[in-house]
Design a protein around this motif. Structure first.
Motif, PDB file in Angstrom:
ATOM      1  N   THR A 135     -40.947  30.679 -19.275  1.00 54.68           N
ATOM      2  CA  THR A 135     -41.141  29.869 -20.213  1.00 54.68           C
ATOM      3  C   THR A 135     -41.852  28.660 -20.276  1.00 54.68           C
ATOM      4  O   THR A 135     -42.764  28.820 -19.317  1.00 54.68           O
ATOM      5  CB  THR A 135     -39.465  29.425 -20.800  1.00 54.68           C
ATOM      6  OG1 THR A 135     -39.345  28.567 -19.561  1.00 54.68           O
ATOM      7  CG2 THR A 135     -38.707  30.758 -20.688  1.00 54.68           C
ATOM      8  N   TYR A 136     -41.854  27.667 -21.151  1.00 59.59           N
ATOM      9  CA  TYR A 136     -42.602  26.697 -20.906  1.00 59.59           C
ATOM     10  C   TYR A 136     -42.029  25.694 -19.849  1.00 59.59           C
ATOM     11  O   TYR A 136     -42.596  24.635 -19.499  1.00 59.59           O
ATOM     12  CB  TYR A 136     -42.641  25.872 -22.093  1.00 59.59           C
ATOM     13  CG  TYR A 136     -43.538  26.476 -23.334  1.00 59.59           C
ATOM     14  CD1 TYR A 136     -44.933  26.591 -23.142  1.00 59.59           C
ATOM     15  CD2 TYR A 136     -43.191  27.339 -24.385  1.00 59.59           C
ATOM     16  CE1 TYR A 136     -45.838  27.262 -23.809  1.00 59.59           C
ATOM     17  CE2 TYR A 136     -43.987  27.731 -25.203  1.00 59.59           C
ATOM     18  CZ  TYR A 136     -45.336  27.971 -25.023  1.00 59.59           C
ATOM     19  OH  TYR A 136     -46.221  28.490 -25.851  1.00 59.59           O
ATOM     20  N   THR A 137     -40.917  26.041 -19.330  1.00 58.61           N
ATOM     21  CA  THR A 137     -40.280  25.315 -18.165  1.00 58.61           C
ATOM     22  C   THR A 137     -40.681  25.970 -16.914  1.00 58.61           C
ATOM     23  O   THR A 137     -40.197  27.043 -16.817  1.00 58.61           O
ATOM     24  CB  THR A 137     -38.656  25.128 -18.449  1.00 58.61           C
ATOM     25  OG1 THR A 137     -38.689  24.343 -19.747  1.00 58.61           O
ATOM     26  CG2 THR A 137     -37.947  23.977 -17.254  1.00 58.61           C
ATOM     27  N   CYS A 146     -42.714  33.467 -25.194  1.00 60.56           N
ATOM     28  CA  CYS A 146     -42.618  31.983 -24.411  1.00 60.56           C
ATOM     29  C   CYS A 146     -41.887  31.296 -25.515  1.00 60.56           C
ATOM     30  O   CYS A 146     -41.068  30.590 -24.654  1.00 60.56           O
ATOM     31  CB  CYS A 146     -44.236  31.452 -24.311  1.00 60.56           C
ATOM     32  SG  CYS A 146     -45.023  32.091 -22.967  1.00 60.56           S
ATOM     33  N   LEU A 147     -41.859  31.466 -26.595  1.00 58.19           N
ATOM     34  CA  LEU A 147     -40.978  30.513 -27.337  1.00 58.19           C
ATOM     35  C   LEU A 147     -39.661  31.204 -27.662  1.00 58.19           C
ATOM     36  O   LEU A 147     -38.707  30.335 -27.914  1.00 58.19           O
ATOM     37  CB  LEU A 147     -41.812  30.434 -28.997  1.00 58.19           C
ATOM     38  CG  LEU A 147     -43.030  29.518 -28.881  1.00 58.19           C
ATOM     39  CD1 LEU A 147     -43.665  29.397 -30.468  1.00 58.19           C
ATOM     40  CD2 LEU A 147     -42.514  27.841 -28.580  1.00 58.19           C
ATOM     41  N   LEU A 148     -39.738  32.659 -27.661  1.00 59.80           N
ATOM     42  CA  LEU A 148     -38.253  33.304 -27.824  1.00 59.80           C
ATOM     43  C   LEU A 148     -37.787  34.097 -26.625  1.00 59.80           C
ATOM     44  O   LEU A 148     -37.576  35.025 -26.536  1.00 59.80           O
ATOM     45  CB  LEU A 148     -38.627  34.345 -28.901  1.00 59.80           C
ATOM     46  CG  LEU A 148     -39.133  33.679 -30.175  1.00 59.80           C
ATOM     47  CD1 LEU A 148     -39.548  34.624 -31.341  1.00 59.80           C
ATOM     48  CD2 LEU A 148     -38.245  32.761 -30.748  1.00 59.80           C
ATOM     49  N   GLY A 149     -37.339  33.223 -25.582  1.00 51.86           N
ATOM     50  CA  GLY A 149     -36.379  33.640 -24.366  1.00 51.86           C
ATOM     51  C   GLY A 149     -37.385  33.753 -23.255  1.00 51.86           C
ATOM     52  O   GLY A 149     -36.756  33.825 -22.141  1.00 51.86           O
ATOM     53  N   GLY A 150     -38.407  33.904 -23.346  1.00 50.28           N
ATOM     54  CA  GLY A 150     -39.125  34.050 -22.159  1.00 50.28           C
ATOM     55  C   GLY A 150     -40.220  35.292 -22.161  1.00 50.28           C
ATOM     56  O   GLY A 150     -39.576  36.265 -22.701  1.00 50.28           O
ATOM     57  N   LEU A 151     -41.332  35.269 -21.333  1.00 50.03           N
ATOM     58  CA  LEU A 151     -42.177  36.380 -21.011  1.00 50.03           C
ATOM     59  C   LEU A 151     -41.993  37.313 -19.913  1.00 50.03           C
ATOM     60  O   LEU A 151     -41.600  36.700 -18.692  1.00 50.03           O
ATOM     61  CB  LEU A 151     -43.531  35.937 -20.918  1.00 50.03           C
ATOM     62  CG  LEU A 151     -44.628  36.743 -20.774  1.00 50.03           C
ATOM     63  CD1 LEU A 151     -44.950  37.737 -22.009  1.00 50.03           C
ATOM     64  CD2 LEU A 151     -45.940  36.179 -20.488  1.00 50.03           C
TER      65      LEU A 151
END
Length: 229
Positions: free
Chosen positions: A92-94, A207-212
């Motif tokens: 994610t972005y984290t 990336c915005l919706l739960g993770g890649l």
């Protein structure tokens, strides 16, 4: 039968043959009753011929050199390729610690390693990654194939803190650049690998919706160069 056994058999047959043939050079006295002694047959001569042929063929069978990869090449360059990269923890972005498993194929290869046509690889590693970037360490295992798909050799490349895979991401789409040394026993060793690939998110909203979870990759350039100094 071993080569030594063949030679011993040949010597024994020759002695037997010589003894048989020597009987034809001296005339034996007539046998009462007028019986005639038989001439020696050609059996031993034929057997000697067969054994001699087998002995000549034996070294070619026993000492045929094994087929193996030639590791004396100095370079490999592959111009095309594709890959799939998966993450144990969706990124994610984290930033977070994530294990990576990547498999791929590279083609259109040029090399002075005999018969090398294309390569396949597996990368296993981990690192602190996010949808914005990060570095990873791990190991590349490359297998090199000929035109028929046979594996002719391999190359191992380890990534550590001094030579990590440097990743620049924008929304999960990234370019990964890797420069690292080959390990002992590898084709092109001692040598250096430079590998750059473009990785695209399979889901642009992940990336915005739960993770890649997954990316697909395209080879932007792969070279292996032997250290000649």
């Amino acid at each position: 039968m071993t080569l030594t056994g063949l030679r011993l058999s040949l010597v024994a047959v020759e002695m037997e043959d010589d003894c048989a043939l020597s009987g034809t050079t001296e005339q034996s006295p007539p046998v009462p009753g007028g019986e005639k002694q038989e001439e020696p047959t050609m059996t031993t001569r034929t057997l000697r011929t067969l054994l001699g042929a087998a002995m000549l063929a034996a070294p070619a069978i026993a000492f045929a050199p094994p087929t193996h990869a030639d590791t004396s090449g100095t370079f490999i360059e592959c111009l095309t390729g594709n890959s799939t990269q998966e993450f144990s923890n969706p990124i994610t972005y984290t930033p977070q610690q994530t294990a990576i498993n990547e498999t791929g194929t590279v083609g259109n290869c040029v090399s002075d390693v005999p018969n090398l046509s294309y390569g396949t690889y597996v990368y296993s590693g981990n690192g602190v990654l996010s949808c914005l970037g990060g570095n990873s360490t791990g190991k590349f295992t490359w297998k090199w194939h000929d035109n028929d798909g046979n594996v002719i050799g391999s190359t191992i490349v380890g990534l550590d803190s001094n030579d990590p895979a440097v990743v620049t991401r924008i929304n999960g789409n990234n370019v990964a650049a890797t420069t690292a040394d080959t390990t002992g026993g590898s084709i092109i060793h001692p040598g250096r690998m430079v590998y750059t690939e473009q990785l695209i998110a399979t889901d642009q909203t992940a990336c915005l919706l739960g993770g890649l979870n997954t990316q697909t990759g395209t080879n932007l350039g792969l070279t292996f160069t032997r250290n000649l100094t």
